[in-house]
Design an enzyme around this catalytic site. Structure first.
Site, PDB file in Angstrom:
ATOM      1  N   GLY A  30       0.952  -1.234  -0.095  1.00  0.00           N
ATOM      2  CA  GLY A  30      -0.034   0.093   0.008  1.00  0.00           C
ATOM      3  C   GLY A  30       0.873   1.069   0.052  1.00  0.00           C
ATOM      4  O   GLY A  30       1.878   1.479   0.599  1.00  0.00           O
ATOM      5  N   SER A  31       0.371   2.269  -0.550  1.00  0.00           N
ATOM      6  CA  SER A  31       0.902   3.630  -0.417  1.00  0.00           C
ATOM      7  C   SER A  31       0.773   4.308   0.819  1.00  0.00           C
ATOM      8  O   SER A  31       0.113   3.681   1.906  1.00  0.00           O
ATOM      9  CB  SER A  31       0.463   4.454  -1.708  1.00  0.00           C
ATOM     10  OG  SER A  31       0.443   3.892  -3.069  1.00  0.00           O
ATOM     11  N   GLY A  32       1.786   5.205   1.088  1.00  0.00           N
ATOM     12  CA  GLY A  32       1.789   6.067   2.405  1.00  0.00           C
ATOM     13  C   GLY A  32       2.953   5.690   3.261  1.00  0.00           C
ATOM     14  O   GLY A  32       2.942   6.156   4.380  1.00  0.00           O
ATOM     15  N   HIS A  33       3.802   4.719   2.611  1.00  0.00           N
ATOM     16  CA  HIS A  33       5.085   4.499   3.360  1.00  0.00           C
ATOM     17  C   HIS A  33       6.173   5.195   2.912  1.00  0.00           C
ATOM     18  O   HIS A  33       7.158   4.603   2.957  1.00  0.00           O
ATOM     19  CB  HIS A  33       5.098   3.053   3.375  1.00  0.00           C
ATOM     20  CG  HIS A  33       3.862   2.348   3.826  1.00  0.00           C
ATOM     21  ND1 HIS A  33       3.387   2.575   5.144  1.00  0.00           N
ATOM     22  CD2 HIS A  33       3.331   1.444   3.474  1.00  0.00           C
ATOM     23  CE1 HIS A  33       2.313   1.873   5.450  1.00  0.00           C
ATOM     24  NE2 HIS A  33       2.296   0.828   4.303  1.00  0.00           N
ATOM     25  N   LYS A  49       6.151  -7.724   2.379  1.00  0.00           N
ATOM     26  CA  LYS A  49       5.844  -7.503   3.993  1.00  0.00           C
ATOM     27  C   LYS A  49       4.803  -8.472   4.400  1.00  0.00           C
ATOM     28  O   LYS A  49       3.857  -8.822   3.713  1.00  0.00           O
ATOM     29  CB  LYS A  49       5.629  -6.038   4.304  1.00  0.00           C
ATOM     30  CG  LYS A  49       6.549  -5.071   3.534  1.00  0.00           C
ATOM     31  CD  LYS A  49       6.421  -3.846   4.138  1.00  0.00           C
ATOM     32  CE  LYS A  49       4.887  -3.318   3.821  1.00  0.00           C
ATOM     33  NZ  LYS A  49       4.937  -3.426   2.305  1.00  0.00           N
ATOM     34  N   ASP A  65      -1.038  -8.609   1.056  1.00  0.00           N
ATOM     35  CA  ASP A  65       0.251  -8.574   0.230  1.00  0.00           C
ATOM     36  C   ASP A  65       0.505  -9.995   0.212  1.00  0.00           C
ATOM     37  O   ASP A  65       0.835 -10.303  -1.097  1.00  0.00           O
ATOM     38  CB  ASP A  65       1.251  -7.840   1.248  1.00  0.00           C
ATOM     39  CG  ASP A  65       1.129  -6.337   1.150  1.00  0.00           C
ATOM     40  OD1 ASP A  65      -0.077  -5.738   0.898  1.00  0.00           O
ATOM     41  OD2 ASP A  65       2.132  -5.701   1.247  1.00  0.00           O
ATOM     42  N   HIS A  74       0.446   1.062   9.501  1.00  0.00           N
ATOM     43  CA  HIS A  74      -0.923   1.364   9.001  1.00  0.00           C
ATOM     44  C   HIS A  74      -1.565   2.053   9.810  1.00  0.00           C
ATOM     45  O   HIS A  74      -2.908   2.114   9.657  1.00  0.00           O
ATOM     46  CB  HIS A  74      -1.555   0.129   8.539  1.00  0.00           C
ATOM     47  CG  HIS A  74      -0.735  -0.763   7.350  1.00  0.00           C
ATOM     48  ND1 HIS A  74       0.109  -1.863   7.669  1.00  0.00           N
ATOM     49  CD2 HIS A  74      -0.601  -0.441   6.006  1.00  0.00           C
ATOM     50  CE1 HIS A  74       0.624  -2.351   6.640  1.00  0.00           C
ATOM     51  NE2 HIS A  74       0.159  -1.445   5.637  1.00  0.00           N
TER      52      HIS A  74
END
Length: 332
Positions: free
Chosen positions: A54-57, A105, A110, A219
């Site tokens: 997921g994006s945001g990392h 991860k 995932d 998250h």
């Protein structure tokens, strides 16, 4: 909510456009599949290394695409796993004839989606192997996982295994090396604040002015305990001791990684690194390499994590090898 965005539904799309515009000398972007890839991919007779989530990392994972690290990265929506079609597209894109390694991860979505992509690739004759990162000592199971979460060690694994692939090591070697990194690395994180997912518009959790959350994931999920804030030294103890209790580091040489969660200034991360270094010295653990900064983040969360990797000579040599990506660069 105050964010530098156009529309909450376009954050990932617009971010990838910006990454391509800023780093067109290093990476290209398949915008249809939201895949960031090396501009020289595929590289003949080289094992392809891909990751994603997921994006945001950011800068994980797209910021680590380039020489000596990843060949491609799949970007899901914010805190949402990429779909198998994205991962399959990335796998085909980087296949240079020597197979592809998926670094995954340990989050349920995932793992499931990368497994499906590997099956799709196998059906087209591409050999794919996967290694799951599960370094978080905070909790055994969480909102997103079965087993330990994959957190800061992911960055170190992508660097070390990426360097091995760059040298021409074969897929079996890269898999064994990735597993060795995973077996010898542990992480623990904490938060001073929750993070705000653009689509949600409010923090993932609230903390009082004198509270911290210990053992958080990446998250915005809560951790193992909510405690009163202490000094940097006291917080470092809360992070380092569970790591040392989980794996015997006595007499070891380590790569120490103090990571910011997105909103913590570097001045504070260096304060934390100093405290971590003192704790490790007193415990008989020798830091031989380090990394300090915001490398695997949780949007605008304030806080930090500590990752320790018990490093052998081969890992240290590969850590030192040249890397040239948007988010990590040295030795070129």
């Amino acid at each position: 909510m105050k964010k530098l965005i156009n529309d909450v539904n376009d954050v990932v799309k617009d971010s990838l456009l910006g990454m391509e515009a800023a780093h067109s000398d290093l990476v290209g972007v398949d915008h249809g599949n939201k895949v960031v890839y090396r501009i020289d991919a595929p590289i003949a007779n080289k094992v392809g290394i891909i990751s994603g989530g997921g994006s945001g990392h950011e800068p994980l994972h797209g910021g680590f695409v380039g020489l000596g690290m990843l060949d491609a990265a799949c970007a899901g929506e914010v805190f949402t796993s990429p779909v198998p079609d994205q991962m399959f597209a990335a796998t085909k894109l980087v296949d240079g004839g020597q197979g592809v390694l998926h670094i995954v991860k340990n989050y349920t979505g995932d793992v499931m989606n990368f497994d499906m992509a590997a099956e799709m690739a196998a059906a087209e004759g591409i050999r794919v192997e996967s290694v799951v990162v599960d370094d978080d000592v905070a909790v055994q199971d969480s909102l997103y996982t079965a087993g330990r979460r994959g957190v800061g060690l992911t960055v170190l694994m992508e660097k070390i295994v990426g360097a091995a692939a760059e040298e021409g090591k074969d897929l079996d070697y890269c898999v064994a090396l990735a597993n060795r990194v995973n077996d010898n690395g542990r992480s623990m994180g904490m938060a001073l604040s929750g993070c705000t997912v653009p689509a949600a518009g409010k923090p993932s959790f609230e903390l009082a002015e004198d509270e911290i959350e210990v053992g958080i994931g990446i998250h915005g999920e809560p951790g193992r305990a909510r405690r009163k804030i202490g000094t940097a030294g006291e917080i470092a103890e809360m992070l380092v001791r569970p790591i040392l209790d989980d794996l015997d580091y006595r007499g070891s040489e380590v790569i120490a990684f103090v990571n910011g969660m997105g909103a913590t200034p570097l001045i504070e991360l260096y304060v934390m690194y100093n405290e971590v270094a003192q704790i490790l010295e007193a415990a008989g653990v020798r830091i031989v390499r380090c990394l300090v900064g915001n490398y695997i983040t949780s949007l605008d969360m304030a806080g930090c994590s500590v990752t320790l990797l018990k490093a052998d000579d081969e890992m240290i040599r590969l850590w030192d090898a040249p890397v040239w990506t948007p988010g990590l660069r040295w030795g070129k």
